[in-house]
Scaffold this motif. Structure first.
Motif, PDB file in Angstrom:
ATOM      1  N   LEU A 298       0.828  -1.199   0.000  1.00 46.47           N
ATOM      2  CA  LEU A 298       0.000   0.000   0.000  1.00 46.47           C
ATOM      3  C   LEU A 298       0.863   1.250   0.000  1.00 46.47           C
ATOM      4  O   LEU A 298       0.598   2.208  -0.739  1.00 46.47           O
ATOM      5  CB  LEU A 298      -0.929  -0.008   1.214  1.00 46.47           C
ATOM      6  CG  LEU A 298      -1.795   1.239   1.402  1.00 46.47           C
ATOM      7  CD1 LEU A 298      -2.757   1.412   0.231  1.00 46.47           C
ATOM      8  CD2 LEU A 298      -2.577   1.151   2.717  1.00 46.47           C
ATOM      9  N   CYS A 299       1.904   1.254   0.822  1.00 45.96           N
ATOM     10  CA  CYS A 299       2.795   2.419   0.891  1.00 45.96           C
ATOM     11  C   CYS A 299       3.437   2.698  -0.465  1.00 45.96           C
ATOM     12  O   CYS A 299       3.457   3.844  -0.941  1.00 45.96           O
ATOM     13  CB  CYS A 299       3.856   2.184   1.951  1.00 45.96           C
ATOM     14  SG  CYS A 299       4.958   3.587   2.213  1.00 45.96           S
ATOM     15  N   ALA A 300       3.951   1.655  -1.104  1.00 42.95           N
ATOM     16  CA  ALA A 300       4.583   1.832  -2.417  1.00 42.95           C
ATOM     17  C   ALA A 300       3.583   2.371  -3.432  1.00 42.95           C
ATOM     18  O   ALA A 300       3.907   3.243  -4.253  1.00 42.95           O
ATOM     19  CB  ALA A 300       5.171   0.499  -2.895  1.00 42.95           C
TER      20      ALA A 300
ATOM     21  N   GLY B 139       0.499  12.249   4.102  1.00 42.88           N
ATOM     22  CA  GLY B 139       0.415  11.250   5.152  1.00 42.88           C
ATOM     23  C   GLY B 139      -0.724  10.271   5.016  1.00 42.88           C
ATOM     24  O   GLY B 139      -1.534  10.324   4.085  1.00 42.88           O
ATOM     25  N   ILE B 140      -0.780   9.357   5.971  1.00 43.36           N
ATOM     26  CA  ILE B 140      -1.795   8.318   6.032  1.00 43.36           C
ATOM     27  C   ILE B 140      -2.451   8.355   7.404  1.00 43.36           C
ATOM     28  O   ILE B 140      -1.811   8.661   8.413  1.00 43.36           O
ATOM     29  CB  ILE B 140      -1.186   6.919   5.783  1.00 43.36           C
ATOM     30  CG1 ILE B 140      -2.256   5.825   5.875  1.00 43.36           C
ATOM     31  CG2 ILE B 140      -0.042   6.637   6.743  1.00 43.36           C
ATOM     32  CD1 ILE B 140      -1.753   4.436   5.546  1.00 43.36           C
ATOM     33  N   VAL B 141      -3.761   8.068   7.440  1.00 45.44           N
ATOM     34  CA  VAL B 141      -4.495   7.956   8.707  1.00 45.44           C
ATOM     35  C   VAL B 141      -4.632   6.475   9.044  1.00 45.44           C
ATOM     36  O   VAL B 141      -5.020   5.676   8.192  1.00 45.44           O
ATOM     37  CB  VAL B 141      -5.888   8.603   8.603  1.00 45.44           C
ATOM     38  CG1 VAL B 141      -6.669   8.383   9.903  1.00 45.44           C
ATOM     39  CG2 VAL B 141      -5.776  10.087   8.290  1.00 45.44           C
ATOM     40  N   VAL B 142      -4.303   6.107  10.273  1.00 42.47           N
ATOM     41  CA  VAL B 142      -4.423   4.722  10.721  1.00 42.47           C
ATOM     42  C   VAL B 142      -5.262   4.671  11.991  1.00 42.47           C
ATOM     43  O   VAL B 142      -4.982   5.398  12.954  1.00 42.47           O
ATOM     44  CB  VAL B 142      -3.044   4.086  11.000  1.00 42.47           C
ATOM     45  CG1 VAL B 142      -3.212   2.629  11.434  1.00 42.47           C
ATOM     46  CG2 VAL B 142      -2.147   4.165   9.771  1.00 42.47           C
ATOM     47  N   GLY B 143      -6.281   3.839  11.976  1.00 45.92           N
ATOM     48  CA  GLY B 143      -7.127   3.661  13.154  1.00 45.92           C
ATOM     49  C   GLY B 143      -7.313   2.189  13.460  1.00 45.92           C
ATOM     50  O   GLY B 143      -6.997   1.327  12.638  1.00 45.92           O
ATOM     51  N   HIS B 144      -7.851   1.896  14.631  1.00 46.57           N
ATOM     52  CA  HIS B 144      -8.094   0.501  14.984  1.00 46.57           C
ATOM     53  C   HIS B 144      -9.253   0.385  15.965  1.00 46.57           C
ATOM     54  O   HIS B 144      -9.572   1.341  16.686  1.00 46.57           O
ATOM     55  CB  HIS B 144      -6.837  -0.148  15.577  1.00 46.57           C
ATOM     56  CG  HIS B 144      -6.451   0.384  16.930  1.00 46.57           C
ATOM     57  ND1 HIS B 144      -6.963  -0.120  18.107  1.00 46.57           N
ATOM     58  CD2 HIS B 144      -5.592   1.377  17.292  1.00 46.57           C
ATOM     59  CE1 HIS B 144      -6.438   0.527  19.142  1.00 46.57           C
ATOM     60  NE2 HIS B 144      -5.605   1.452  18.670  1.00 46.57           N
ATOM     61  N   ASP B 145      -9.864  -0.779  15.980  1.00 40.54           N
ATOM     62  CA  ASP B 145     -10.925  -1.050  16.945  1.00 40.54           C
ATOM     63  C   ASP B 145     -10.370  -1.899  18.077  1.00 40.54           C
ATOM     64  O   ASP B 145      -9.159  -1.909  18.343  1.00 40.54           O
ATOM     65  CB  ASP B 145     -12.136  -1.686  16.256  1.00 40.54           C
ATOM     66  CG  ASP B 145     -11.852  -3.079  15.697  1.00 40.54           C
ATOM     67  OD1 ASP B 145     -10.741  -3.609  15.923  1.00 40.54           O
ATOM     68  OD2 ASP B 145     -12.735  -3.651  15.031  1.00 40.54           O
TER      69      ASP B 145
ATOM     70  N   ALA C 109       4.320   1.791  11.412  1.00 43.45           N
ATOM     71  CA  ALA C 109       5.779   1.636  11.355  1.00 43.45           C
ATOM     72  C   ALA C 109       6.280   1.497   9.926  1.00 43.45           C
ATOM     73  O   ALA C 109       7.334   2.041   9.568  1.00 43.45           O
ATOM     74  CB  ALA C 109       6.207   0.431  12.186  1.00 43.45           C
ATOM     75  N   VAL C 110       5.549   0.769   9.096  1.00 46.40           N
ATOM     76  CA  VAL C 110       5.950   0.593   7.698  1.00 46.40           C
ATOM     77  C   VAL C 110       5.978   1.937   6.979  1.00 46.40           C
ATOM     78  O   VAL C 110       6.924   2.251   6.236  1.00 46.40           O
ATOM     79  CB  VAL C 110       4.995  -0.385   6.983  1.00 46.40           C
ATOM     80  CG1 VAL C 110       5.218  -0.345   5.467  1.00 46.40           C
ATOM     81  CG2 VAL C 110       5.188  -1.804   7.505  1.00 46.40           C
ATOM     82  N   PHE C 111       4.988   2.766   7.193  1.00 43.27           N
ATOM     83  CA  PHE C 111       4.946   4.066   6.524  1.00 43.27           C
ATOM     84  C   PHE C 111       6.026   5.002   7.074  1.00 43.27           C
ATOM     85  O   PHE C 111       6.647   5.762   6.313  1.00 43.27           O
ATOM     86  CB  PHE C 111       3.550   4.681   6.656  1.00 43.27           C
ATOM     87  CG  PHE C 111       2.567   4.131   5.657  1.00 43.27           C
ATOM     88  CD1 PHE C 111       2.314   4.800   4.474  1.00 43.27           C
ATOM     89  CD2 PHE C 111       1.924   2.932   5.889  1.00 43.27           C
ATOM     90  CE1 PHE C 111       1.432   4.294   3.539  1.00 43.27           C
ATOM     91  CE2 PHE C 111       1.033   2.406   4.969  1.00 43.27           C
ATOM     92  CZ  PHE C 111       0.783   3.084   3.782  1.00 43.27           C
ATOM     93  N   LEU C 112       6.259   4.945   8.383  1.00 42.75           N
ATOM     94  CA  LEU C 112       7.331   5.761   8.954  1.00 42.75           C
ATOM     95  C   LEU C 112       8.686   5.349   8.397  1.00 42.75           C
ATOM     96  O   LEU C 112       9.558   6.192   8.159  1.00 42.75           O
ATOM     97  CB  LEU C 112       7.326   5.637  10.478  1.00 42.75           C
ATOM     98  CG  LEU C 112       6.137   6.261  11.215  1.00 42.75           C
ATOM     99  CD1 LEU C 112       6.232   5.975  12.702  1.00 42.75           C
ATOM    100  CD2 LEU C 112       6.063   7.766  10.969  1.00 42.75           C
ATOM    101  N   GLU C 113       8.881   4.059   8.200  1.00 46.21           N
ATOM    102  CA  GLU C 113      10.125   3.542   7.623  1.00 46.21           C
ATOM    103  C   GLU C 113      10.382   4.149   6.250  1.00 46.21           C
ATOM    104  O   GLU C 113      11.536   4.306   5.820  1.00 46.21           O
ATOM    105  CB  GLU C 113      10.041   2.020   7.519  1.00 46.21           C
ATOM    106  CG  GLU C 113      11.235   1.342   6.887  1.00 46.21           C
ATOM    107  CD  GLU C 113      12.448   1.287   7.798  1.00 46.21           C
ATOM    108  OE1 GLU C 113      13.535   0.933   7.316  1.00 46.21           O
ATOM    109  OE2 GLU C 113      12.309   1.611   9.002  1.00 46.21           O
ATOM    110  N   ASN C 114       9.298   4.529   5.560  1.00 42.01           N
ATOM    111  CA  ASN C 114       9.410   5.127   4.228  1.00 42.01           C
ATOM    112  C   ASN C 114       9.249   6.645   4.276  1.00 42.01           C
ATOM    113  O   ASN C 114       8.966   7.274   3.243  1.00 42.01           O
ATOM    114  CB  ASN C 114       8.359   4.510   3.305  1.00 42.01           C
ATOM    115  CG  ASN C 114       8.690   3.091   2.918  1.00 42.01           C
ATOM    116  OD1 ASN C 114       9.436   2.840   1.982  1.00 42.01           O
ATOM    117  ND2 ASN C 114       8.124   2.129   3.655  1.00 42.01           N
TER     118      ASN C 114
END
Length: 548
Positions: free
Chosen positions: A20-22, A35-41, A55-60
């Motif tokens: 997804l990041c690529a 940026g990207i928004v990440v949420g969770h239940d 973490a994957v997006f921060l790595e990039n």
């Protein structure tokens, strides 16, 4: 949630996030800065998988807006729009059983994402420590919730009436994440507090009181109805665990409970949106509403009679197919076609304040082009409060709609089949029912339950009998089997039948709707159609299909 390619686990999350990041970096200009928004239940592993995604997006070197506490799914697409983000991910399995979890992408580009996942399978990072130290990881959760509630307030039309109502509401969050946001929404709209179903009010990934945490499932609302009986409430409101779906029940005049179907609620909501639009005195031909193609055609009938625009679109899709033998992994927001259709209509000059799917998903307003169980709950509560002032209820209002637009009744279910070749043979036989069909000229059944088939649309092979000379459908093709039939009798009774495969379950689903003068005519006809569908079209016994 187990090890292996066919389950949700850390590796699958990392691979999906890397792909997804690529893809986002390639497709969206300035994606790293947006940026990207990440949420969770609250489901098992949801928080960890949200952190791995971040973490994957921060790595990039991509900015991440990480919601640091439990949020309901609609807050993610809202945040994507509000923050101008490039993409959004919500870790949730929605209303699936407790052993499931999922990776929901708020984006329409499923095929491209699938390809980039396959091209980025080697894990680059498992490290989540950057979440607490990187300046690229931002927490805007409280700000976004405040903005979301401000946006929700636009849907409030009669706050003064809400404050004085004597209606009592019971609400269940189905062991999910909606209770706190629903409390704030009720206060925002001026309603007295609702009575929560205590056993289901707090997030619990074990879902101890329900086998299947879906308000549509038989028995799922039993505790809510029992609470409403005890409290003397007139209405039950229900959100699914991640709070993007909504269901409701009403105490009937005889004391028995009426649980509305997704399509019935869709018609009720559409009528409310129509009446609200009338008050603006804007031309009705500039109003548009959207529904999935497997939803009721009642809103279409309303549009034909009243003069507004109605558009239909496909149901959601998933990209779990990118992994071999995947049972349930990554999926696109199932409401994406409805939201995108609404955006396209708006670009054409229409106002598109409502869209829905029969699986109890409803979209209101323009800030969230996705389904929202909290918004639907509040619109419903305010509507029934207004109806009470007129001496009506939601069910009596629905009967008035039937009298004006015709009686509509649905009968939706499925057949279970674990053998894909068998499913293919069933659909191949339907396309060559009399042995005279070809690849370019299929030959489908010509009648069902005594009704003549009047039109056929096959969104798998790309055939639409109503669109000569090309016979090409106007809707996009489906990634699985999907065939729609319309049939009619000589006395005006009609049916609409859609048969399709599920992208995430071993099911052949069918969506059946009949319309005619009244229930006494339509009800028995639907039973006959289901019987012939099972025995003749599906050959359930021969193909060893399981019927729920």
């Amino acid at each position: 949630m187990e090890a292996g390619w066919a389950r949700m686990n850390d590796l699958i999350i990392i691979q999906a996030s890397q792909g997804l990041c690529a893809y986002v970096l390639k497709q969206v200009q300035n994606a790293a800065q947006k940026g990207i928004v990440v949420g969770h239940d609250h489901r098992h592993n949801s928080e960890r998988w949200a952190q791995l995604t971040a973490a994957v997006f921060l790595e990039n070197n991509v900015k991440v807006y990480l919601h640091r506490r439990l949020v309901h799914t609609p807050l993610v697409p809202f945040s994507v729009k509000k923050l101008g983000a490039a993409c959004g991910v919500m870790i949730t399995a929605s209303h699936n059983p407790k052993q499931d979890n999922g990776y929901k992408i708020i984006s329409p580009h499923d095929h491209g994402i699938a390809e980039t996942i396959l091209a980025n399978l080697e894990p680059k990072t498992w490290e989540t420590s950057l979440l607490d130290s990187s300046p690229l990881c931002v927490d805007r959760t409280d700000d976004m919730e405040k903005s979301y509630l401000e946006s929700l307030s636009v849907l409030c039309r009669n706050k003064s009436l809400n404050t004085t109502t004597n209606l009592k509401f019971v609400n269940t969050s189905m062991h999910g994440v909606s209770n706190n946001i629903m409390i704030k929404a009720f206060e925002l709209f001026g309603f007295p507090p609702f009575t929560p179903v205590k056993e289901q009010a707090l997030p619990d990934p074990e879902f101890p009181t329900v086998t299947f945490p879906n308000p549509e499932e038989k028995g799922a609302l039993d505790l809510a109805l029992a609470t409403a009986e005890k409290e003397g409430a007139q209405y039950v409101l229900a959100q699914d665990p991640d709070s993007d779906r909504f269901s409701a029940a009403e105490r009937g005049a005889d004391g028995k409970w009426i649980t509305f179907t997704g399509d019935q609620l869709g018609a009720i909501f559409a009528s409310a949106v129509l009446e609200d639009y009338r008050t603006t005195r804007k031309p009705l031909e500039k109003l548009a509403m959207v529904a999935s193609t497997v939803s009721s055609k009642m809103v279409e009938a309303m549009a034909n009679k009243e003069g507004f625009r109605f558009a239909e679109c496909l149901t959601g899709s998933n990209i779990s197919r990118v992994f071999s033998n995947v049972k349930f992994t990554t999926f696109l927001s199932g409401f994406k076609f409805i939201g995108n259709t609404a955006l396209n209509l708006t670009a054409e000059g229409f106002e598109t304040p409502f869209g829905y799917e029969e699986a109890i998903g409803y979209m209101f307003g323009t800030d969230i082009r996705d389904k929202d169980g909290v918004a639907a709950s509040m619109v419903f509560a305010e509507l029934v409060t207004k109806l009470q002032l007129q001496g009506k209820t939601a069910s009596s209002h629905l009967q008035e709609l039937y009298e004006r637009y015709g009686y509509f009744q649905t009968s939706n279910s499925y057949f279970i089949c674990y053998d894909p070749p068998t499913i293919d043979r069933i659909f191949d036989r339907l396309r060559n029912y009399d042995g005279e069909g070809t690849a370019t000229s299929p030959s489908f059944p010509k009648s069902i339950a005594g009704l003549e088939v009047t039109s056929i649309r096959d969104l798998t092979i790309g055939f639409d009998s109503t669109n000569p000379p090309t016979y090409k459908p106007t809707l996009p093709l489906s990634s699985g089997h999907m065939v729609q039939f319309r049939a009619a009798s000589n006395v005006g009774t009609r049916i609409m039948l859609t048969i399709r495969t599920s992208g995430t379950e071993p099911k052949i689903k069918y969506y059946l709707e009949g319309t005619g003068e009244n229930a006494a005519v339509v009800g028995p006809l639907l039973g006959k159609v289901v019987t012939e569908l099972a025995e003749e079209w599906m050959q359930a016994a021969l193909n060893k299909l399981k019927i729920p």
